[in-house]
Scaffold this active site. Structure first.
Site, PDB file in Angstrom:
ATOM      1  N   GLU B 171       0.553  -0.937  -0.434  1.00  0.00           N
ATOM      2  CA  GLU B 171       0.216  -0.427  -0.024  1.00  0.00           C
ATOM      3  C   GLU B 171       1.054   1.670   0.190  1.00  0.00           C
ATOM      4  O   GLU B 171       0.890   2.348  -0.886  1.00  0.00           O
ATOM      5  CB  GLU B 171      -1.210   0.089   1.172  1.00  0.00           C
ATOM      6  N   ASP B 300      -1.898  -8.994  19.420  1.00  0.00           N
ATOM      7  CA  ASP B 300      -1.017  -9.132  18.423  1.00  0.00           C
ATOM      8  C   ASP B 300       0.155  -9.603  19.410  1.00  0.00           C
ATOM      9  O   ASP B 300       1.464 -10.205  18.901  1.00  0.00           O
ATOM     10  CB  ASP B 300      -0.047  -7.643  18.222  1.00  0.00           C
TER      11      ASP B 300
END
Lengths: 415, 415
Positions: B171, B300
Site C-alpha cells: 500500500e 498481536d
C-alpha cells in the site's frame, strides 16, 4: 535582455498575493518560505484548541502556485540580504539573485524586553506553535486525570492563563473555556474539567481595544459567561517556572499563552534599513525601501503610513499591498502606466467568542451575538483559500457545532 | 465485597473492544495507553502519504468511552507488571491495582537482528511514525527542488525504498509512486517528480504472500503499472548511511521504509511468561496466561493457537478476542454461564494498490481491480470508528479521487 527575477520572501497573505498578481507576467517569480505551506492564520487558534486539523487551514504553497509556470516555490530559511550584489542567502548556503526583492516575512511576538518569558509562555504564530499549544492543553487535562487524588496539582494543571486580550487572546481564552465546560465535560472520571480556570490578562482598560467600547463590553460579558476570568488594567510582572505574577498575585498555571506584544521579523536588520519602533521596515507609499533599489516590504514586516497613521498588522493590509505591488512591478515590466497609488481599503474587523458569539464592525455596521458569529463564519469560510479546505472546515464546524466535540484531540505522548 | 477492577493495557482494536464489552458490568475498567487516542491502523499509510489528516483516522480514547461510566481512561506508559501484588506500574511511578489484567499492547517492527537499521529505516506503527514518514517524503522532494542543478543528488533524494511486501509495504509503495507520478506532477519547476524511483524489496517469492498466487500476480502487475520496481526473492543485507544493500547492489535512497519483520511488545518479559518465537505471550484457549492468575493477553501481543495454527496478527483477531474476553469476564462476574469457546471468524482480507486497484479475498470470493477497491473503501469506511471520521474521510477521499490531490502536505521545517 535576460528575463528578470522577483524574489519574494514569505508565503503569508502578502507574499502569496504578490506572487499571484505576477501570474503570466514576463518575469521569474521565486517564492521562498521556511515552511512548505500557506497558513490561514486567523483560524490558527482552532488548531491550537483541537477543533480543526492542520490541513483544514493550510495548503502546500507550491500547490497554490501549480498553475503559474513562472513561479518557483522554494522551502528554505532566508538568513540575509545583500542589497549591493542583489542576492538573498539561505541557511543551507545557497544564494539566489533578484532584480526585485519583496520582503513579506511578517511579525513574531515580543515579550516586552523579557525574552526569558518565552520559556514559560507559548505564542501562536506558526502551525508548529498551534500543535505545541494543543499538546500542552490536552496534556494538562491528561496529567490532571492521572493526578486525580491531589487537588492542588489538579488545580495547577487546569489553570490556563492568556496574556493579551486582542482578537487572538480573546478567541483562544473563549475557546479554552468552552472546551473545558462543554467538550470535555463527560470525558474524565477523576477530575471535573468544568472547574478549569481560564484567566485573561490585559494591560489596557478593556478587551479588544481595536473595537468600539460597546463591543468591548459585550465581548467581556460574553467571555465571563463562558467562564473566563477577565482582568483588565493588569500588567503581567513576571513569568517563570509556570508561575505568572500580576498585580502582586502569583498564579500557578498549567499552560500560559502569550498574545500581547508584536515585533516585526528582522528584515530591516538584513538590509540595515530604517526601522519603526516595532522593528518593521519603514517603506514609502509604493512599498519600496528608501536607499535600497528594487527592494520592497509589505505586510506586518513593513511600517506603512497612510494619512499620517501606520497601517495595522492585519491580513487584509498584507494581501492588498501584495496585490498592488504585483500590479506595479508588472506595469513597470510591460512599460504600461503604473496603477493608482496604494490605499488600504478597510472592509471591517471581527472577533469571535466561542461557539455562537462574536463582535463585528463592518463599515458603519456594528454587530454582536449570533448574527456577528454567522457573519464571521461566512467571511472566514469564503476567505479560506481553496475549495477543499472550505468543505472540510465546513463539515468539521457543523459537526462540532452540533456535538460540541473537538475531533483533532490527538496526543502522541505527554508533553 | 469491594468492586473489582479490570486493567486493560493498550487502546488498540483488542483493548478497546474488551473495554466496550464491559460496558454496564459491575466492575471498574481502567484502560491505559501511551497515547490518548485509538488509531485506525489500516489507514495509517494514508496519513504517511499526506492523503489524510491524523484526526481522520484517530479519536481520543476517552471520547470513545464517554458514555461508559465504569471506564476510566489513563494516558501513561506501563513499564512493568507485578503478578504477585496484582499491580501494573507506570513510567511516572504510579502503580495501579487489578483483579483482572488484559494485555493488549500489540506488536512493533523487528529488524531481523539488526536494530541499528532502525536509524535509517522508518517503520509505520504509530501516528508519530506516520507524521515522521510524511515529513521525510515531502522533505525529500523539497530538498530535491533546492538541489535542482545537481542530478545525482536529486536522484538520491527521490529514490524511495520499501522493504517488505505485505499489505503495508504494498500500500505504501503504491501510494508513493502514485503521489510522485500524479499528485506532485505539476508542482515542481526544477525537478520532474515523475522520475522518482520507488523500489519494493521482498525476501519471499511474491508480494502479498497471505493472498492467493493469482492475486499476488495481479498486485505485482498493478504496482509495476504505477511505476514501482518490485524485487522479490531479494533479501536486504545492510542499511546504513541512507544506502540499502540488496543482492550485492548498493542503492542510495532518500527515504527507506521498513515493513518486514514483526515482534510482539515486551509483555511476556513483564510477566516472565512463556513467549513464542516473535516474543508474543503464549495464551490458552480462553486467552489466559498459564501460571498467572487473572492475566490475559489478546491481539498481536498474544500467541493464540486455533486448530493447531497460530492466529495471524490482524485487527479482526484482536477485536474478536477483546469482545469475547469482555463477555467471559462479565459472565464470571455475574455468575452466568460462560460464552462458547473463542473461535476466530475470518471475514476476509484486502489490500489496496493505489487509487482504484485492490485485491480482496472475502470468503470464497476473489476480487481484483476497481470492484475490489470499491469493496475495500466500503469496508474501511464502515469500520472507521465514529461518524465524524467517516464523514471527513469520505470528503477527503472523494476530493482526492477526483483531483488526485493530497490535502495534508504540510511541513514545518526540512527534516
Amino acid at each position: 535582455m535576460a528575463r528578470k527575477t522577483v524574489v519574494i520572501v514569505g508565503a503569508g497573505f502578502g507574499g502569496l498575493a504578490a506572487a499571484k498578481a505576477l501570474k503570466g507576467a514576463d518575469v521569474d517569480v521565486i517564492l521562498i518560505d521556511r515552511t512548505n505551506h500557506h497558513l490561514f492564520q486567523p483560524l490558527l487558534y482552532q488548531v491550537a484548541t483541537a477543533a480543526l486539523s492542520p490541513a483544514d487551514i493550510a495548503t502546500a504553497t507550491r500547490t497554490l502556485l501549480r498553475r503559474q509556470p513562472n513561479a518557483t516555490t522554494l522551502m528554505g530559511e532566508v538568513t540575509g540580504v545583500d542589497a549591493e550584489a542583489k542576492t538573498v542567502s539561505l541557511a543551507d548556503g545557497t544564494t539566489i539573485a533578484w532584480d526585485w526583492l519583496i520582503l513579506a516575512t511578517g511579525a513574531a511576538y515580543s515579550f516586552f524586553g523579557h525574552p526569558e518569558w518565552a520559556e514559560d509562555a507559548q505564542v501562536l504564530k506558526s502551525m508548529e506553535d498551534a500543535l505545541d499549544i494543543r499538546r500542552r492543553l490536552l496534556g494538562a487535562f491528561e496529567r490532571a486525570e492521572l493526578a486525580g487524588d491531589d487537588p492542588d496539582e489538579v488545580r495547577r494543571l487546569t489553570t490556563f492563563v492568556v496574556v493579551g486580550a486582542g482578537p487572538t487572546g480573546v478567541e483562544t481564552a473563549g475557546t479554552i473555556a468552552e472546551m473545558s465546560r462543554q467538550t470535555l465535560r463527560r470525558d474524565f472520571r477523576r477530575i471535573d474539567p468544568t472547574k478549569a480556570r481560564v484567566i485573561l490578562f490585559e494591560a489596557g482598560p478593556r478587551v479588544l481595544t481595536a473595537f468600539t467600547e460597546p463591543l468591548s463590553a459585550y465581548a467581556e460579558r460574553a467571555l465571563e459567561e463562558l467562564g473566563v476570568e477577565v482582568r483588565t488594567d493588569t500588567m503581567v510582572e513576571a513569568i517563570s517556572d509556570g508561575v505568572v505574577r500580576a498585580n502582586g498575585e502569583d498564579i500557578e498555571a498549567g499552560v500560559v499563552l502569550w498574545s500581547a506584544g508584536v515585533a516585526a521579523r528582522p528584515a530591516a536588520q538584513w538590509l540595515g534599513a530604517a526601522a519603526a519602533r516595532n522593528g518593521a521596515v519603514v517603506v514609502r507609499p509604493d512599498c519600496s525601501v528608501d536607499g535600497f533599489e528594487g527592494v520592497f516590504a509589505i505586510g506586518d514586516v513593513a511600517s506603512y503610513a497612510m494619512d499620517g497613521k501606520p497601517l495595522p498588522g492585519l491580513a487584509p493590509v498584507a494581501k492588498q499591498q501584495g496585490m498592488w505591488l504585483g500590479k506595479l512591478i508588472r506595469a513597470r515590466l510591460e512599460g504600461r502606466p503604473e496603477p493608482a497609488p496604494f490605499r488600504y481599503r478597510d472592509w471591517g474587523t471581527m472577533a469571535v467568542i466561542g461557539r455562537s458569539r462574536a463582535v463585528a464592525m463592518l463599515g458603519g455596521l456594528r454587530m454582536t451575538g449570533l448574527l456577528a458569529w454567522l457573519a464571521w463564519s461566512m467571511v472566514h469560510l469564503m476567505l479560506l483559500i481553496d475549495f477543499r479546505s472550505r468543505l472540510t472546515v465546513y463539515v468539521n464546524w457543523t459537526w462540532a457545532w452540533f456535538t460540541q466535540g473537538r475531533g483533532a484531540r490527538l496526543l502522541a505522548r505527554l508533553p
